[in-house]
Design a protein around this motif. Sequence first.
Motif, mmCIF file in Angstrom:
data_model
loop_
_atom_site.group_PDB
_atom_site.id
_atom_site.type_symbol
_atom_site.label_atom_id
_atom_site.label_comp_id
_atom_site.label_asym_id
_atom_site.label_seq_id
_atom_site.Cartn_x
_atom_site.Cartn_y
_atom_site.Cartn_z
ATOM 1 N N VAL A 1 0.973 -1.379 -0.112
ATOM 2 C CA VAL A 1 -0.110 -0.214 0.668
ATOM 3 C C VAL A 1 1.107 1.213 -0.122
ATOM 4 N N HIS A 2 0.647 2.284 -0.909
ATOM 5 C CA HIS A 2 1.301 3.250 -1.207
ATOM 6 C C HIS A 2 0.507 4.919 0.227
ATOM 7 N N LEU A 3 0.822 4.652 1.002
ATOM 8 C CA LEU A 3 0.124 5.747 1.912
ATOM 9 C C LEU A 3 1.194 7.496 1.661
ATOM 10 N N VAL A 4 -0.182 8.227 0.726
ATOM 11 C CA VAL A 4 0.033 9.325 0.160
ATOM 12 C C VAL A 4 0.500 10.469 1.652
ATOM 13 N N VAL A 5 1.595 11.588 2.338
ATOM 14 C CA VAL A 5 0.874 11.720 3.540
ATOM 15 C C VAL A 5 1.408 13.599 2.564
ATOM 16 N N HIS A 6 1.285 14.172 3.208
ATOM 17 C CA HIS A 6 1.483 15.199 3.106
ATOM 18 C C HIS A 6 0.945 16.172 4.300
ATOM 19 N N ASP A 7 1.333 17.667 4.866
ATOM 20 C CA ASP A 7 0.672 18.226 6.149
ATOM 21 C C ASP A 7 -0.874 18.006 5.799
ATOM 22 N N GLN A 8 -0.741 19.415 4.445
ATOM 23 C CA GLN A 8 -2.604 19.877 4.054
ATOM 24 C C GLN A 8 -3.229 18.575 3.810
ATOM 25 N N LEU A 9 -2.725 17.297 3.697
ATOM 26 C CA LEU A 9 -3.922 16.333 2.820
ATOM 27 C C LEU A 9 -4.872 15.443 4.572
ATOM 28 N N ASP A 10 -5.444 16.385 4.579
ATOM 29 C CA ASP A 10 -6.621 16.279 6.476
ATOM 30 C C ASP A 10 -8.067 15.503 6.135
ATOM 31 N N ASP A 11 -8.453 16.883 4.972
ATOM 32 C CA ASP A 11 -9.711 15.898 4.640
ATOM 33 C C ASP A 11 -9.847 16.125 3.073
ATOM 34 N N TYR A 12 -11.544 15.022 2.787
ATOM 35 C CA TYR A 12 -10.690 15.312 1.144
ATOM 36 C C TYR A 12 -10.835 16.845 0.512
ATOM 37 N N LEU B 1 -6.751 -13.649 0.620
ATOM 38 C CA LEU B 1 -5.836 -13.664 0.999
ATOM 39 C C LEU B 1 -4.487 -12.988 0.658
ATOM 40 N N SER B 2 -3.555 -11.915 1.240
ATOM 41 C CA SER B 2 -2.668 -11.884 0.536
ATOM 42 C C SER B 2 -0.693 -12.324 2.134
ATOM 43 N N GLU B 3 0.014 -12.938 1.160
ATOM 44 C CA GLU B 3 0.981 -13.337 2.684
ATOM 45 C C GLU B 3 1.288 -12.539 2.981
ATOM 46 N N ASP B 4 1.641 -11.241 2.865
ATOM 47 C CA ASP B 4 1.899 -9.952 3.846
ATOM 48 C C ASP B 4 2.161 -8.749 3.201
ATOM 49 N N LEU B 5 2.128 -7.785 3.689
ATOM 50 C CA LEU B 5 1.105 -6.010 3.470
ATOM 51 C C LEU B 5 2.903 -5.183 4.244
ATOM 52 N N VAL B 6 2.870 -4.678 3.056
ATOM 53 C CA VAL B 6 3.882 -3.474 2.899
ATOM 54 C C VAL B 6 3.294 -2.099 3.413
ATOM 55 N N ILE B 7 3.590 -0.881 3.477
ATOM 56 C CA ILE B 7 2.820 -0.110 3.597
ATOM 57 C C ILE B 7 4.023 0.872 3.095
ATOM 58 N N VAL B 8 4.240 2.035 2.301
ATOM 59 C CA VAL B 8 5.190 2.199 1.849
ATOM 60 C C VAL B 8 4.026 3.777 2.249
ATOM 61 N N GLU B 9 4.995 4.651 2.810
ATOM 62 C CA GLU B 9 4.372 6.352 2.884
ATOM 63 C C GLU B 9 5.430 6.954 2.000
ATOM 64 N N GLN B 10 4.304 7.748 0.963
ATOM 65 C CA GLN B 10 5.042 8.570 -0.419
ATOM 66 C C GLN B 10 4.862 10.267 -0.067
ATOM 67 N N GLU B 11 5.646 10.694 0.125
ATOM 68 C CA GLU B 11 5.675 12.007 0.109
ATOM 69 C C GLU B 11 5.318 12.874 -1.460
ATOM 70 N N VAL B 12 4.667 13.449 -2.148
ATOM 71 C CA VAL B 12 3.661 14.203 -2.822
ATOM 72 C C VAL B 12 4.271 15.381 -2.644
ATOM 73 N N ASP B 13 4.203 16.589 -3.917
ATOM 74 C CA ASP B 13 4.014 17.843 -3.600
ATOM 75 C C ASP B 13 3.078 18.749 -4.299
ATOM 76 N N LEU B 14 2.681 19.027 -3.199
ATOM 77 C CA LEU B 14 1.386 19.978 -3.235
ATOM 78 C C LEU B 14 0.935 21.299 -2.680
ATOM 79 N N ASN B 15 1.205 22.025 -3.688
ATOM 80 C CA ASN B 15 0.383 23.814 -3.303
ATOM 81 C C ASN B 15 -0.334 23.838 -2.395
ATOM 82 N N ASP B 16 -0.700 25.461 -2.027
ATOM 83 C CA ASP B 16 -1.933 26.205 -1.851
ATOM 84 C C ASP B 16 -3.095 25.771 -2.634
#
Lengths: 249, 316
Positions: free
Chosen positions: B54-65, B160-175
């Motif tokens: 799973v690629h988990l996209v993280v960014h300070d402003q990504l708190d709600d839709y 069922l998948s044998e294992d699960l890897v979560i990778v944090e992904q940073e993105v470049d977003l602006n206001d």
Amino acid sequence: MNILVCIKRVPAPGRSIILSEDKQEIITRNLGFTISPHEECAIEEALRIKEKNGGSVTVLTLGPDTAVEQLRQAMAQGVDEAILLQTDGKEWDPMATSKAIADAIADKDFDLLLFGNESADSGGYQVGSRVAFAKDFPFLSGVKSLHVAEGKAIASREALHAREIYEIDLPAAISVKEGINLPRYPSLPGRMRARRKEITILKPAPISGGPEKLQLRVPQGEENQVEVLGYGVEAVPRVMEVLQELNFC
Amino acid sequence: MILGFIEHDRGTLNKASLEMLTLARRLGSVEAVVIGRKGATITHELKQYGISKVHLVVHDQLDDYAPTAWAKSLTQLATSLQVEAILASGSERGNEVMAQAAAIMNLPLATNCVDVVLRESDYIVTRLRWGGSLVEEARLSGKPKLLSVAQHVFAAEETLSEDLVIVEQEVDLNDKDFRVRVTERVENESEGVSLTTARVIVSGGRGVGSSEGFDKLEELAQLIDGAVGCSRVVTNKGWRPHSDQVGQTGTRVAPDLYIACGISGAIQHWVGCKAAKKILVINTDAEAPIVQKADYVVIADLHEIVPAIIAAIRAL
């Protein structure tokens, strides 16, 4: 407040859809045409915003010359100006459609672009967002309530167990859904005026976009057995049996 | 690799995304993308549906839709991972995010697909039109291919998948990418029996004749613990609110029994009620299109038979 409403002329199918031999179009010889339902509401919403804020409403469609009928209908309801992006009658894909619309309004100053959430016939869900992107306008779809004042649009739409509210600075592009309002019927004087109004006609050339339509198909319905329970009130005992079999009473 | 866009609303999974995975797995190996830190809570659920990364996209402003920010995140991830295709559910948000991603990437998008066949470097997709009463076969090209999967067509198949890897992904977003975002949320008050949850729906069309005409339909619905629906003609005449409308531009319903009173059954209406297990039609016109598609038919004036049914139920 200058508003553009983009609409689509679509057939009004009744009991079934019949396809042309080359499977590219539906046979429309015996069908009436209408404005796609969500877009009828977009027109109404634009008129209400104009009544409150002043300004003008322009309606635009991409389609064959006969789409003038839908533009006149919008003008009969009170729209000020109309633009036809005339095609040769073949269906354009969503990328070609959006490009033509964006080009046609590139040098025009609109505060608000309104679209229907998706067209009734092809249901591509994307012309609004592509035009908004080309204009660099913020875009929100699925809007069921809209309030415009002081350079802002307050829009709300339905989520699973809630209503989401968005506050968007104008200029902006918004697609609406049926239910946002109940569209008015055109008045007789409105119809008379609409007949004399001029329509701007442009003839854009399609870009090659996609997806590329190969053919249409009418899905095979499952064979079902129809049981006639009876005629008139004499059917009541059988209806009761059915309701009881299904555990409703 | 196929990227499956998994929707969540502040940490609650939209199960329609799991239906999408069923189709996605047929096209190749699938990795999932979840946007925003709040989505971290749903990542473990995906293991049951064949997801091992799973690629988990993280960014300070990504708190709600925020549709544009979500779409831009998708496109950046798809580009950096060189994915073959992005699939989403044909839900409201799914189609919205994909339509914005398609605009950003200037690539074609096929919405509400029900089948995909690989042909050379293209996808031949089958997609729904007219709310599903017509299908289109289309060629979808580009890299990545962008498509959404029609809802309620595929089952969410478990594997069922044998294992699960979560990778944090940073993105470049602006206001600017957050010009549209949820600013407030009003929870719905709990209502009684709703169209989407009712076991039985008593629905009325033009034949009901007036807003008062619905009183008897209300009464019948109440007696059998059902909800009241209506056709588009009825909402256009202002007899009932739009929230009661069953159809292509209203609500799609799937009750055990759908009782259609004075409804002719134009395609607009049919696509909204065809998922009902049984359909009982009450109509004076034996030639009405909905009659051929019904399970049970009563040829009668609804104004006579509905009160008679009510009386019979009360007499039980």
